[in-house]
Design a protein around this motif. Structure first.
Motif: not given
Ligand code: DAH
Length: 329
Positions: A206, A270, A304
Motif C-alpha cells: 500500500t 483503508l 488508494r
C-alpha cells in the motif's frame, strides 16, 4: 464493279475485321492510323480517284465517305468498349474484400491511474472546482514552511523527504499547490490539484515512493467542518456508490481540526485522504485575513482510491506495466 470499288470493299472488310479483333487501345489507335490516317489505306485508295471518269467520281467519292464513316463508327464503338473493359478490370483489381479478417493491432487505452484522476477531477469540477497545478520540484517554503511546519516541528518527521543536491526537495504532497495558488489569487477559492508526489517510503502493498495525490481547497466566508464533511461524502458516494466511510481525528500542521478518512476495502479500513479546516496561519502566510475567511482542504491518495475502485490488491501492480493486468481496465 470498278477496280476502286473492289478495293474499297476489301479495305472495309479487312479494317472492320481488324478493329473487331483488336484487344487494346494502343492496337486500336494503330489501326486508325493505318486505315484512316493521312497516309493510311483509305487515302491511298482515294489517290487513284484522279483517273476516274466524271460520272464515276461522285459515286466512288460517296462510297469512300461511307467506308470512312463506317470505320470511324466501328473505331469509336470499339474504343468505348475497350475503355469500359479497362475500367472494369481496374475496379476488379482494386476491389476490397470487406469480409476479409482485418490486421489486428493492439489498441492502447488510458492507464487506470489516469482514468481514476480524470474521474476524481470530474466530480470536483461538477461541484464547481477548477483545476490548478504546481511543480514537482519544490522549495522548503511551499512544501513545509508556508504550510505551518515549524523548522523543528515534529510534523516534519512525518514526511520522509527526498532532498535534491541544491537544497530543494521533491514535493511530498500536493498541499504546496494550495500556497502557490492562494499567493496568486484572492478568495473565494475552489480548486482541485492533481499531481505526483515523492517520499522516502519503503515500498509495500500500500506504499510507493512515487505516488499521486489529488488535493482540494475551498476558502470563503463562513465555511465550516460541515461543508468539508458534506463535500467528502458527496465525492466518495459519486466515486464508489454507497460505501462505509469513517472520519478519524488526526493532526496536520496546515489544518485545525484535522481528520483522516477511511473506506472499507477488502474487509478492513483503508485510509484514502487527510483533511481539515485550513489553519489560520496558512491563510496569514498568503495574506488572507483569517478573521474574514475560513477554508477546508483535503489530500486524497489517488492510488488508494484506484485500489478501492478496482479491488486491486497491491499498489505495485499500478506501476509494473504488465499488460495482463492493464488490459483489464
Ligand atoms: N498533505 C497531507 C499528506 O500528504 C494530506 C492532507 C491532509 C492534505 C490534510 C490536506 C489536508 O489538504 O487538509 O499526508
Amino acid at each position: 464493279m470498278s477496280n476502286l470499288e473492289t478495293q474499297l470493299a476489301a479495305l472495309r472488310q479487312e479494317a472492320q475485321q481488324a478493329i473487331a479483333n483488336s484487344s487494346t487501345l494502343e492496337d486500336l489507335e494503330q489501326l486508325r492510323i493505318k486505315y484512316l490516317g493521312k497516309k493510311g489505306s483509305l487515302s491511298q485508295v482515294l489517290g487513284g480517284m484522279g483517273k476516274l471518269s466524271a460520272e464515276e467520281r461522285p459515286r466512288i467519292g460517296a462510297l469512300a465517305n461511307e467506308v470512312k464513316d463506317a470505320l470511324q463508327t466501328d473505331l469509336d464503338q470499339k474504343r468505348a468498349a475497350l475503355q469500359a473493359a479497362q475500367i472494369e478490370a481496374q475496379l476488379e483489381a482494386e476491389a476490397l474484400d470487406v469480409t476479409m479478417p482485418g490486421v489486428y493491432r493492439l489498441q492502447g487505452h488510458t492507464h487506470p491511474l489516469t482514468s481514476t484522476i480524470d474521474r476524481m477531477i470530474d466530480i470536483f469540477v461538477g461541484l464547481g472546482y477548477t483545476v490548478a497545478t504546481g511543480p514537482e520540484m519544490e522549495t522548503d517554503y511551499y512544501n513545509f514552511e508556508a504550510l505551518n511546519f515549524l523548522p523543528d516541528h515534529p510534523a516534519r518527521d512525518m514526511q520522509d523527504t527526498l532532498y535534491l543536491p541544491d537544497g530543494n526537495i521533491l514535493r511530498t504532497h500536493t498541499s504546496s499547490v494550495q500556497i502557490r495558488y492562494m499567493e496568486e489569487n484572492d478568495p473565494p477559492v475552489r480548486i482541485v490539484m492533481p499531481g505526483r508526489c515523492y517520499r522516502r517510503d519503503t515500498v509495500d502493498a500500500t506504499h510507493s515512493a512515487v505516488f499521486h495525490q489529488l488535493e482540494i481547497l475551498a476558502v470563503d466566508e463562513g465555511l465550516t467542518f460541515t461543508d468539508l464533511r458534506g463535500t467528502i461524502k458527496v465525492f466518495l458516494e459519486a466515486m464508489f456508490g454507497e460505501i462505509p466511510i469513517r472520519f478519524r481525528p488526526s493532526f496536520f500542521p496546515f489544518t485545525e481540526p484535522s481528520a483522516e478518512v477511511d473506506v472499507q476495502w477488502r474487509g478492513r479500513w483503508l485510509e484514502v485522504m487527510g483533511c481539515g479546516m485550513v489553519d489560520p496561519n496558512v491563510l496569514k502566510a498568503v495574506g488572507y485575513d483569517p478573521e474574514v475567511y475560513t477554508g477546508f482542504a483535503a489530500g486524497l491518495g489517488v492510488e488508494r482510491i484506484a485500489m478501492v475502485l478496482h479491488q486491486i490488491d497491491d499498489i505495485r501492480r499500478l506501476y509494473a506495466s504488465d499488460l495482463r493486468f492493464l488490459k483489464q481496465f
